[in-house]
Every structure is written in C-alpha cells, then in structure tokens.
Design a protein around this motif. Structure first.
Motif, short mmCIF file in Angstrom:
data_model
loop_
_atom_site.label_atom_id
_atom_site.label_comp_id
_atom_site.label_asym_id
_atom_site.label_seq_id
_atom_site.Cartn_x
_atom_site.Cartn_y
_atom_site.Cartn_z
N THR A 166 0.15 -1.42 -45.75
CA THR A 166 0.65 -1.92 -44.48
C THR A 166 1.95 -1.20 -44.17
OG1 THR A 166 -0.34 -4.08 -44.89
CG2 THR A 166 1.35 -3.96 -43.17
N THR A 167 1.99 -0.53 -43.03
CA THR A 167 3.19 0.18 -42.59
C THR A 167 3.78 -0.56 -41.40
OG1 THR A 167 2.21 2.27 -43.30
CG2 THR A 167 4.11 2.40 -41.81
N VAL A 168 5.07 -0.85 -41.51
CA VAL A 168 5.79 -1.58 -40.46
C VAL A 168 6.92 -0.70 -39.97
CG1 VAL A 168 7.12 -3.66 -39.90
CG2 VAL A 168 5.29 -3.77 -41.62
N SER A 169 7.02 -0.53 -38.65
CA SER A 169 8.12 0.24 -38.06
C SER A 169 8.80 -0.63 -37.02
CB SER A 169 7.58 1.51 -37.39
OG SER A 169 6.99 2.34 -38.34
N ALA A 201 -7.23 -7.89 -45.61
CA ALA A 201 -6.84 -7.15 -44.40
C ALA A 201 -7.37 -7.85 -43.15
CB ALA A 201 -7.37 -5.72 -44.47
N ALA A 202 -8.61 -8.31 -43.20
CA ALA A 202 -9.19 -9.00 -42.05
C ALA A 202 -8.42 -10.28 -41.74
CB ALA A 202 -10.66 -9.31 -42.32
N ALA A 203 -7.95 -10.96 -42.77
CA ALA A 203 -7.17 -12.19 -42.56
C ALA A 203 -5.82 -11.90 -41.92
CB ALA A 203 -6.98 -12.92 -43.89
N LEU A 204 -5.25 -10.73 -42.21
CA LEU A 204 -3.92 -10.38 -41.68
C LEU A 204 -3.96 -9.78 -40.29
CD1 LEU A 204 -2.28 -8.78 -44.83
CD2 LEU A 204 -2.00 -11.09 -43.97
N ARG A 205 -5.04 -9.12 -39.93
CA ARG A 205 -5.08 -8.37 -38.66
C ARG A 205 -4.71 -9.17 -37.42
NH1 ARG A 205 -9.42 -5.19 -41.23
NH2 ARG A 205 -8.41 -3.23 -41.76
N PRO A 206 -5.11 -10.45 -37.29
CA PRO A 206 -4.72 -11.19 -36.09
C PRO A 206 -3.20 -11.32 -35.92
CG PRO A 206 -6.52 -12.31 -37.17
CD PRO A 206 -6.05 -11.21 -38.11
N ASP A 207 -2.45 -11.26 -37.02
CA ASP A 207 -1.00 -11.39 -36.95
C ASP A 207 -0.29 -10.05 -36.79
OD1 ASP A 207 -0.97 -14.16 -37.17
OD2 ASP A 207 -1.03 -14.08 -39.35
N THR A 219 1.26 -6.76 -35.26
CA THR A 219 1.84 -6.41 -33.97
C THR A 219 1.64 -4.92 -33.73
OG1 THR A 219 4.02 -5.84 -34.86
CG2 THR A 219 3.64 -8.17 -34.34
N ASP A 220 2.06 -4.45 -32.56
CA ASP A 220 1.98 -3.02 -32.26
C ASP A 220 2.81 -2.19 -33.23
OD1 ASP A 220 0.36 -3.61 -30.13
OD2 ASP A 220 1.93 -3.37 -28.62
N ALA A 221 3.76 -2.81 -33.91
CA ALA A 221 4.65 -2.10 -34.83
C ALA A 221 4.08 -2.02 -36.24
CB ALA A 221 6.01 -2.78 -34.86
N MET A 222 2.82 -2.46 -36.41
CA MET A 222 2.22 -2.51 -37.74
C MET A 222 0.89 -1.77 -37.78
SD MET A 222 2.82 -6.55 -38.44
CE MET A 222 2.29 -6.53 -40.14
N GLU A 223 0.60 -1.22 -38.96
CA GLU A 223 -0.69 -0.60 -39.20
C GLU A 223 -1.14 -0.99 -40.59
OE1 GLU A 223 -2.85 3.76 -39.53
OE2 GLU A 223 -0.69 3.64 -39.36
N THR A 224 -2.37 -1.45 -40.72
CA THR A 224 -2.91 -1.84 -42.02
C THR A 224 -4.16 -1.01 -42.30
OG1 THR A 224 -2.09 -4.10 -41.75
CG2 THR A 224 -3.81 -3.77 -43.38
N VAL A 225 -4.20 -0.41 -43.50
CA VAL A 225 -5.31 0.44 -43.91
C VAL A 225 -5.75 0.00 -45.30
CG1 VAL A 225 -6.00 2.82 -44.42
CG2 VAL A 225 -4.37 2.37 -42.58
N SER A 265 13.32 3.02 -35.75
CA SER A 265 14.10 3.85 -36.65
C SER A 265 14.04 3.36 -38.09
CB SER A 265 15.56 3.89 -36.18
OG SER A 265 16.11 2.59 -36.14
N ARG A 266 13.36 2.24 -38.32
CA ARG A 266 13.24 1.69 -39.67
C ARG A 266 11.77 1.54 -39.99
NH1 ARG A 266 17.77 2.47 -38.22
NH2 ARG A 266 19.60 1.20 -38.51
N THR A 267 11.36 1.96 -41.18
CA THR A 267 9.96 1.87 -41.58
C THR A 267 9.85 1.39 -43.01
OG1 THR A 267 9.37 3.69 -40.11
CG2 THR A 267 7.79 3.16 -41.84
N ALA A 268 8.87 0.53 -43.25
CA ALA A 268 8.57 0.07 -44.61
C ALA A 268 7.07 0.21 -44.84
CB ALA A 268 8.98 -1.39 -44.79
N ARG A 269 6.70 0.58 -46.03
CA ARG A 269 5.28 0.69 -46.38
C ARG A 269 5.04 -0.22 -47.58
NH1 ARG A 269 4.27 6.00 -46.29
NH2 ARG A 269 3.56 5.75 -44.16
N LEU A 270 4.14 -1.17 -47.41
CA LEU A 270 3.77 -2.11 -48.47
C LEU A 270 2.42 -1.69 -49.04
CD1 LEU A 270 4.52 -5.38 -46.48
CD2 LEU A 270 6.05 -4.21 -48.05
#
Length: 94
Positions: A57-60, A35-41, A43-49, A19-24
C-alpha cells in the motif's frame, strides 16, 4: 475561467502535489481478501497492490500530518481485516 478535468488528471495532480510518501508492505495468509476489504476506504492518495501473499500500500499526502493520519488508519484497517480473515480460516462454523 474553469476547466473541466478528468478524474485521472485530478489524481495525477494530487500525486504530483504530494510531497510525503509511505509504502507499507505486509504479508497475509489471504492478501487478495485483505486488499478487497481495504479498497472501499482507499482515497485518491492511495494505491494498493497484491504481490503474492504481500500487500503493498502506497500513500502519498501533501503534509506529514496527513500522511501520518492516513497510515495510522490504514494500519488499523489492515489489522482488523487480517484478524477477520485469520478467524474465518481457522474456525469452521458448520
């Protein structure tokens, strides 16, 4: 009764329940490498483009506290990854 579900179905449920979302949106000299450095960390609640030199980076998360923790961790990771990329681009170790 249990139901076997695919990873995609679980991720869809997680996104729906969040119910909470942030876009960085951050700009980097080498957004692909950051982005490649961050991808291993991630979670299923994150998307990086990557959009050019911008990393989106969108986090829900279901709770505000969870969202804050994930965003805080992501900002620290972004800062470190960007500093490392910047250092390697500006210093030559021959």
């Amino acid at each position: 009764m249990t139901t076997d579900r695919t990873v995609d179905e679980r991720q869809t449920d997680a996104a729906r329940d969040a119910s909470r979302t942030a876009r960085l949106r951050t700009q980097h000299a080498d957004a692909e490498t950051v982005a490649a450095a961050l991808r291993p960390d991630n979670t299923d609640a994150m998307e990086t483009v990557v959009e050019g030199n911008t990393l989106v980076t969108t986090v829900s998360r279901a709770t505000t506290g969870g969202l804050q923790s994930t965003v805080d961790d992501t900002v620290v990771n972004l800062t470190v990854a960007d500093a490392i990329v910047d250092t390697t681009r500006t210093h030559s170790y021959e």
